[in-house]
Design an enzyme around this catalytic site. Sequence first.
Site, mmCIF file in Angstrom:
data_model
loop_
_atom_site.group_PDB
_atom_site.id
_atom_site.type_symbol
_atom_site.label_atom_id
_atom_site.label_comp_id
_atom_site.label_asym_id
_atom_site.label_seq_id
_atom_site.Cartn_x
_atom_site.Cartn_y
_atom_site.Cartn_z
ATOM 1 N N ASN A 20 14.172 -0.949 -14.815
ATOM 2 C CA ASN A 20 14.772 0.369 -15.330
ATOM 3 C C ASN A 20 16.342 0.379 -15.861
ATOM 4 O O ASN A 20 16.753 0.366 -14.460
ATOM 5 C CB ASN A 20 14.182 1.993 -15.331
ATOM 6 N N HIS A 48 20.237 3.496 -16.589
ATOM 7 C CA HIS A 48 21.307 4.696 -15.497
ATOM 8 C C HIS A 48 22.888 3.658 -15.400
ATOM 9 O O HIS A 48 23.334 3.633 -15.129
ATOM 10 C CB HIS A 48 21.203 4.659 -14.190
ATOM 11 N N HIS A 83 14.371 4.684 -21.296
ATOM 12 C CA HIS A 83 13.998 5.767 -21.529
ATOM 13 C C HIS A 83 15.286 6.648 -23.382
ATOM 14 O O HIS A 83 15.745 7.167 -22.270
ATOM 15 C CB HIS A 83 13.667 7.326 -20.596
ATOM 16 N N ARG A 120 16.058 9.510 -24.510
ATOM 17 C CA ARG A 120 15.351 11.436 -24.171
ATOM 18 C C ARG A 120 15.781 11.365 -25.317
ATOM 19 O O ARG A 120 16.892 11.411 -26.470
ATOM 20 C CB ARG A 120 16.615 11.422 -22.977
ATOM 21 N N ARG A 166 20.948 11.549 -23.202
ATOM 22 C CA ARG A 166 22.081 11.594 -22.635
ATOM 23 C C ARG A 166 21.934 9.715 -21.636
ATOM 24 O O ARG A 166 22.926 9.913 -20.784
ATOM 25 C CB ARG A 166 20.961 12.280 -20.735
ATOM 26 N N GLU A 177 9.910 4.499 -22.880
ATOM 27 C CA GLU A 177 9.929 5.701 -22.394
ATOM 28 C C GLU A 177 9.603 6.571 -23.495
ATOM 29 O O GLU A 177 11.340 6.486 -23.822
ATOM 30 C CB GLU A 177 10.097 6.073 -21.209
ATOM 31 N N THR A 221 12.490 13.202 -14.817
ATOM 32 C CA THR A 221 11.020 13.479 -15.029
ATOM 33 C C THR A 221 10.559 13.642 -14.078
ATOM 34 O O THR A 221 10.513 12.873 -12.797
ATOM 35 C CB THR A 221 10.347 12.051 -16.053
ATOM 36 N N GLU A 253 0.598 4.788 -15.523
ATOM 37 C CA GLU A 253 1.636 5.031 -15.010
ATOM 38 C C GLU A 253 1.658 5.662 -13.779
ATOM 39 O O GLU A 253 2.054 7.639 -14.174
ATOM 40 C CB GLU A 253 3.108 5.073 -15.587
ATOM 41 N N HIS A 311 8.804 5.791 -10.324
ATOM 42 C CA HIS A 311 9.345 6.623 -9.694
ATOM 43 C C HIS A 311 10.065 7.001 -8.456
ATOM 44 O O HIS A 311 8.862 6.853 -7.487
ATOM 45 C CB HIS A 311 8.720 8.205 -10.166
#
Length: 240
Positions: free
Chosen positions: A8, A11, A44, A46, A50, A71, A102, A152, A187
């Site tokens: 992922n 970030h 993701h 969003r 963000r 996502e 999340t 998931e 996660h």
Amino acid sequence: MSLRLGVNIDHVATVRNARGGIHPDPVEAALLAVKAGADGITAHLREDRRHIRDEDIKRLRAVLRAPLNMEMAATEEMVDIACDLKPHACCIVPERREEVTTEGGLDVAGQNALLVPVIRRLSDRGIRVSLFVDPDPKQIAASAAVGAAVVELHTGAYAHGEDGELERLRTAAAQAAGLGLEVHAGHGLSFGNVAPVAAISQISELNIGHFLIGQAIFDGLPSVVQEMKRLMGAARGAAL
């Protein structure tokens, strides 16, 4: 069953957005991760944008030769975007503006009416649909009932050291596989806690982001991707 690693890259975009501009580029990070051995990329998009932005998703879809897992929340806007871009997969997650990340799984059992048409529409476009759920028997059964291809499993409680969570993950993975669902997990996973989850034979993919991107500050992204793959492979091999 082989075990894949999805990286992922959200970030990387978080760091970019802290100052604006184009650096560091999450698309460049995705390509570097794949070159280092990642089996796919997760991003993701969003509602509040963000971290990942629309242009990032478009560029990822255009240049990636590895599977792209988008996502998203189950909103009309996100479904429209996904149907237009046709990523390899979409993972539907719960989303609240006030959360930092999340915080738990979807209430699939309580959102049947919302999820069934979303899953059908995405599936009709050839997109594999995954539902991000807690390792709860009711939610696993509901995920199969609404037509998802994949679940998931949310590993956040396990990552925080809560008692009994590893056994819950094992039970949920067996239940999901028994219902014909492909099983992924993610996660809060890190070098220190990934092995017991990687050893669960029914899990075919781990999606890991925050730890890998953070550790890359110290060790470099190729190095951390390769080390995570090594740990996953060792755990899966030891479990056979």
